[in-house]
Design a protein around this motif. Structure first.
Motif, short mmCIF file in Angstrom:
data_model
loop_
_atom_site.label_atom_id
_atom_site.label_comp_id
_atom_site.label_asym_id
_atom_site.label_seq_id
_atom_site.Cartn_x
_atom_site.Cartn_y
_atom_site.Cartn_z
N UNK A 48 0.85 -1.17 0.00
CA UNK A 48 0.00 0.00 0.00
C UNK A 48 0.89 1.22 0.00
N UNK A 49 0.29 2.35 -0.34
CA UNK A 49 1.06 3.59 -0.41
C UNK A 49 0.36 4.67 0.38
N UNK B 56 -3.95 9.32 4.93
CA UNK B 56 -4.64 8.32 4.11
C UNK B 56 -3.66 7.31 3.54
N UNK B 57 -4.09 6.07 3.49
CA UNK B 57 -3.35 5.00 2.83
C UNK B 57 -4.27 4.43 1.76
N UNK B 58 -3.72 4.24 0.55
CA UNK B 58 -4.48 3.73 -0.58
C UNK B 58 -3.97 2.36 -0.99
N UNK B 59 -4.86 1.51 -1.50
CA UNK B 59 -4.38 0.25 -2.07
C UNK B 59 -3.52 0.54 -3.30
N UNK C 206 -7.56 -3.92 5.89
CA UNK C 206 -8.49 -3.14 5.07
C UNK C 206 -7.94 -2.89 3.67
N UNK C 207 -6.67 -2.51 3.59
CA UNK C 207 -6.06 -2.21 2.29
C UNK C 207 -6.01 -3.46 1.41
N UNK D 196 -9.36 2.10 0.88
CA UNK D 196 -8.50 3.16 1.41
C UNK D 196 -8.77 3.26 2.91
N UNK D 197 -7.77 3.65 3.67
CA UNK D 197 -7.94 3.92 5.10
C UNK D 197 -7.66 5.39 5.33
#
Length: 273
Positions: free
Chosen positions: A18-19, A39-42, A75-76, A81-82
């Protein structure tokens, strides 16, 4: 079903990592009027990605939320997204908290701030604003409950963990909500029955909160289903007049986000009609 929509979204997702998304010159924080979020995105997230919005506990921060790698990675890896909003500074103390107590003046409209964070993240990163689950731990779970009670349509559903209303309890909520509450049987920080703190404010009773939610959703007193799922004992109200769903899950531990919570909550979220 949300599940079918998320299955379609998952096609083409690379979930090996994830990024953390960058906002301007700061690789960690994005800003909106009144505050900031992380925020963290897949990896390879397509348009209309769903999101878990998680509110931190007392003395923590959005960045601290992202250090819960077990929850975030779960979650990712499912294509979410978290989003981790930041609370407000505590005068003379480290860490952040939330401003919502019903009998104390607020420095910020926390509900409006959380909605602004969700709107900004959806616009900035191409997330699906209609498929967001608002959750939070401890005092963040309390704020989750107040947002759900005051403006039920703020999010698709709500999942407070170890946090609920404070005294005085709300007389009523504005409408029906899909809500999944998780609490530890041995929680001594936010006991199920609540407690009075040294400052004189008092935590609410989770069982009173459940009655408030049953009334808002048009549920009967007794659950429609109950049973065990791993370490959780779960009571579910699925036949409510409003069509909304209410679930209450107890685990044997204390004041924590228990292991496996993310999958439990997201399985529930994806099964909503």
């Amino acid at each position: 079903m949300i599940a079918a929509r998320l299955t379609a979204l998952a096609i083409g997702l690379c979930t090996a990592g994830s990024a953390q998304a960058a906002c301007g010159d700061d690789p960690a924080a994005c800003t909106v009027p009144g505050g900031s979020y992380h925020i963290v995105l897949p990896d390879g997230a397509p348009a209309a990605t769903p999101a878990l919005v998680f509110l931190h506990g007392f003395g923590s921060s959005g960045e601290g939320t992202l250090r819960n790698t077990g929850m975030v990675e779960a979650a990712v890896d499912r294509g979410y997204a978290v989003i981790a909003p930041d609370g407000q500074p505590r005068e003379g103390r480290d860490g952040l908290s939330w401003d919502f107590h019903p009998e104390r003046p607020a420095r910020r409209d926390e509900g409006a701030f959380i909605r602004a964070v969700a709107d900004d993240a959806a616009a900035r990163f191409g997330l699906d604003r209609d498929v967001m689950l608002l959750s939070g731990f401890s005092i963040g779970g309390s704020l989750t409950s107040y947002v759900a009670c005051a403006v039920p349509g703020s999010f698709r559903a709500y999942a407070p963990v170890a946090g609920s209303f404070w005294r005085p309890h709300p007389a009523a909520c504005a409408g029906a909500v899909n809500l999944h509450h998780v609490h530890g049987w041995q929680d001594g920080t936010v006991p199920l029955e609540g407690r009075v703190l040294g400052s004189g404010v008092a935590q609410g009773d989770v069982f009173v909160a459940l009655q408030i939610w049953r009334t808002a959703n048009g549920c009967r007193l007794q659950p429609d289903a109950h049973g065990a799922q791993g370490d959780y004992q779960i009571r579910s109200w699925t036949g409510c007049d409003s069509g909304a769903r209410l679930d209450f899950a107890l685990h044997p531990g204390g004041h924590s986000v228990p292991p496996g919570w993310a999958d439990l909550a997201l399985d529930w979220f994806e099964a909503l009609p």
